[in-house]
Scaffold this motif. Sequence first.
Motif, mmCIF file in Angstrom:
data_model
loop_
_atom_site.group_PDB
_atom_site.id
_atom_site.type_symbol
_atom_site.label_atom_id
_atom_site.label_comp_id
_atom_site.label_asym_id
_atom_site.label_seq_id
_atom_site.Cartn_x
_atom_site.Cartn_y
_atom_site.Cartn_z
ATOM 1 N N TYR A 61 2.110 -3.976 -7.377
ATOM 2 C CA TYR A 61 1.633 -2.852 -8.038
ATOM 3 C C TYR A 61 0.466 -2.894 -8.927
ATOM 4 C CZ TYR A 61 6.160 -0.868 -6.452
ATOM 5 O OH TYR A 61 7.187 -0.398 -5.859
ATOM 6 N N ASP A 62 -0.079 -4.314 -8.844
ATOM 7 C CA ASP A 62 -1.162 -4.855 -9.742
ATOM 8 C C ASP A 62 -2.340 -3.687 -9.718
ATOM 9 O OD1 ASP A 62 0.119 -6.664 -10.846
ATOM 10 O OD2 ASP A 62 -1.050 -8.364 -9.666
ATOM 11 N N PRO A 63 -2.783 -3.190 -8.281
ATOM 12 C CA PRO A 63 -3.987 -2.254 -8.567
ATOM 13 C C PRO A 63 -3.740 -0.998 -9.172
ATOM 14 C CG PRO A 63 -3.653 -3.014 -6.349
ATOM 15 C CD PRO A 63 -2.322 -3.452 -7.080
ATOM 16 N N ILE A 64 -2.649 -0.597 -9.643
ATOM 17 C CA ILE A 64 -2.460 0.830 -10.380
ATOM 18 C C ILE A 64 -1.760 0.664 -11.730
ATOM 19 C CG2 ILE A 64 -2.407 2.261 -8.250
ATOM 20 C CD1 ILE A 64 0.786 2.078 -8.770
ATOM 21 N N PHE A 65 -1.597 -0.659 -12.003
ATOM 22 C CA PHE A 65 -1.064 -0.772 -13.699
ATOM 23 C C PHE A 65 -2.234 -1.323 -14.384
ATOM 24 C CE2 PHE A 65 0.638 -3.160 -16.813
ATOM 25 C CZ PHE A 65 1.709 -2.430 -17.291
ATOM 26 N N GLN A 66 -2.566 -0.501 -15.560
ATOM 27 C CA GLN A 66 -3.613 -1.060 -16.524
ATOM 28 C C GLN A 66 -2.731 -1.236 -17.780
ATOM 29 O OE1 GLN A 66 -7.548 0.757 -16.487
ATOM 30 N NE2 GLN A 66 -7.152 1.725 -18.452
ATOM 31 N N PRO A 112 -6.078 3.266 -7.033
ATOM 32 C CA PRO A 112 -5.783 1.801 -6.863
ATOM 33 C C PRO A 112 -7.352 1.263 -7.362
ATOM 34 C CG PRO A 112 -4.698 2.389 -4.954
ATOM 35 C CD PRO A 112 -5.483 3.591 -5.824
ATOM 36 N N ARG A 113 -7.384 0.225 -8.181
ATOM 37 C CA ARG A 113 -8.587 -0.602 -8.378
ATOM 38 C C ARG A 113 -8.313 -1.924 -8.437
ATOM 39 N NH1 ARG A 113 -9.144 2.750 -13.552
ATOM 40 N NH2 ARG A 113 -9.079 0.595 -14.540
ATOM 41 N N GLY A 114 -9.207 -2.833 -7.755
ATOM 42 C CA GLY A 114 -9.061 -4.194 -7.905
ATOM 43 C C GLY A 114 -8.496 -4.949 -6.661
ATOM 44 N N SER A 115 -8.618 -6.172 -6.409
ATOM 45 C CA SER A 115 -7.973 -6.899 -5.199
ATOM 46 C C SER A 115 -7.307 -8.110 -5.564
ATOM 47 C CB SER A 115 -8.942 -7.120 -4.200
ATOM 48 O OG SER A 115 -9.940 -7.757 -4.795
ATOM 49 N N ALA A 136 0.879 -1.189 -0.119
ATOM 50 C CA ALA A 136 -0.054 0.007 -0.074
ATOM 51 C C ALA A 136 0.756 0.978 0.029
ATOM 52 C CB ALA A 136 -1.081 0.186 1.220
ATOM 53 N N ALA A 137 2.305 1.425 0.797
ATOM 54 C CA ALA A 137 2.800 2.383 0.919
ATOM 55 C C ALA A 137 3.471 2.488 -0.466
ATOM 56 C CB ALA A 137 3.617 2.368 2.201
ATOM 57 N N ARG A 138 3.952 1.432 -1.156
ATOM 58 C CA ARG A 138 4.594 1.597 -2.550
ATOM 59 C C ARG A 138 3.625 2.192 -3.374
ATOM 60 N NH1 ARG A 138 7.510 -3.091 0.028
ATOM 61 N NH2 ARG A 138 5.741 -4.366 -0.290
ATOM 62 N N ILE A 139 2.441 1.631 -3.689
ATOM 63 C CA ILE A 139 1.481 2.332 -4.608
ATOM 64 C C ILE A 139 1.334 3.745 -4.046
ATOM 65 C CG2 ILE A 139 -0.902 2.211 -4.782
ATOM 66 C CD1 ILE A 139 -0.797 -0.740 -4.872
ATOM 67 N N GLU A 140 1.152 4.120 -2.856
ATOM 68 C CA GLU A 140 1.023 5.514 -2.670
ATOM 69 C C GLU A 140 2.147 6.299 -3.107
ATOM 70 O OE1 GLU A 140 -0.692 5.764 1.581
ATOM 71 O OE2 GLU A 140 0.255 7.878 1.447
ATOM 72 N N GLU A 181 -7.860 -6.166 -11.299
ATOM 73 C CA GLU A 181 -9.171 -6.382 -11.574
ATOM 74 C C GLU A 181 -9.324 -7.684 -12.454
ATOM 75 O OE1 GLU A 181 -11.245 -2.287 -11.413
ATOM 76 O OE2 GLU A 181 -9.735 -2.198 -12.934
ATOM 77 N N MET A 182 -8.208 -8.137 -12.936
ATOM 78 C CA MET A 182 -8.171 -9.215 -13.893
ATOM 79 C C MET A 182 -8.046 -10.540 -12.940
ATOM 80 S SD MET A 182 -5.508 -8.171 -16.772
ATOM 81 C CE MET A 182 -5.822 -6.904 -18.044
ATOM 82 N N THR A 183 -8.516 -11.653 -13.872
ATOM 83 C CA THR A 183 -8.335 -12.973 -13.232
ATOM 84 C C THR A 183 -7.118 -13.211 -13.351
ATOM 85 O OG1 THR A 183 -8.782 -14.115 -15.315
ATOM 86 C CG2 THR A 183 -10.576 -13.600 -13.787
#
Length: 199
Positions: A150-155, A142-145, A94-98, A165-167
């Motif tokens: 860094y998955d929640p911020i990379f599209q 961030p989106r998805g769990s 979480a801190a890395r994403i922030e 958000e992907m399987t």
Amino acid sequence: MAYIVVATGNQHKVEEYKELLADQNVELKSLKDYPNCPEVIEDGKTFTENASKKAVEVCRYCDVPAFADDSGLEVEALGGEPGIFSSRYADTDAARIEKVLKNLEGKDNRRARFVCVIAIAINGEVIETFEGEVKGSIVDAPRGSNGFGYDPIFQPDGYDKTFAEMTDEEKNKISHRANAVKKALEFIEDEMSILDSEF
Ligand code: IMP
């Protein structure tokens, strides 16, 4: 069955590799099977140096073929950061994403890529390295769990979902790790006659 050790104790990565190697006639071991294997210090300047060092040291310690990866997120507007420091950029995911989002505040360029370098070591030496990447952008929040890091911020380019958000199946088709694994498998298949005796 022949086997190969993946030089990681990260359960998420082990699961991703298990899935990516599911059709191969090779059993995947991990450092969980070698709990006394000393930790390898990642002090290289590149993903390739770190992956190579890990593969060689684990191959020598376990005395079996080994592969290792080093991976991370490179953000264009941050001069390639966090790069090889991805896992050490801050204390928690979480801190890395922030930190990435904060450092990108006010910047228009949100281009980024995930990179993965895989090194294969046999008989204590690196025989080859392979680089895979996936290009995309950093979203605003961030989106998805699913996934990790860094998955929640990379599209990824061409998708309207973040990696989180992907399987697993969707991510594993296009990820940097999947692309590096594809190259490694092509090499192994081409060189199978040499490796047969080792595997
Ligand atoms: P490594 O274990 O030294 O390769 O560290 C890689 C770090 O980069 C991880 O701890 C994550 O923070 C990040 N990373 C690498 N691959 C991924 C991924 O597929 N999704 C999200 N983060 C990743």
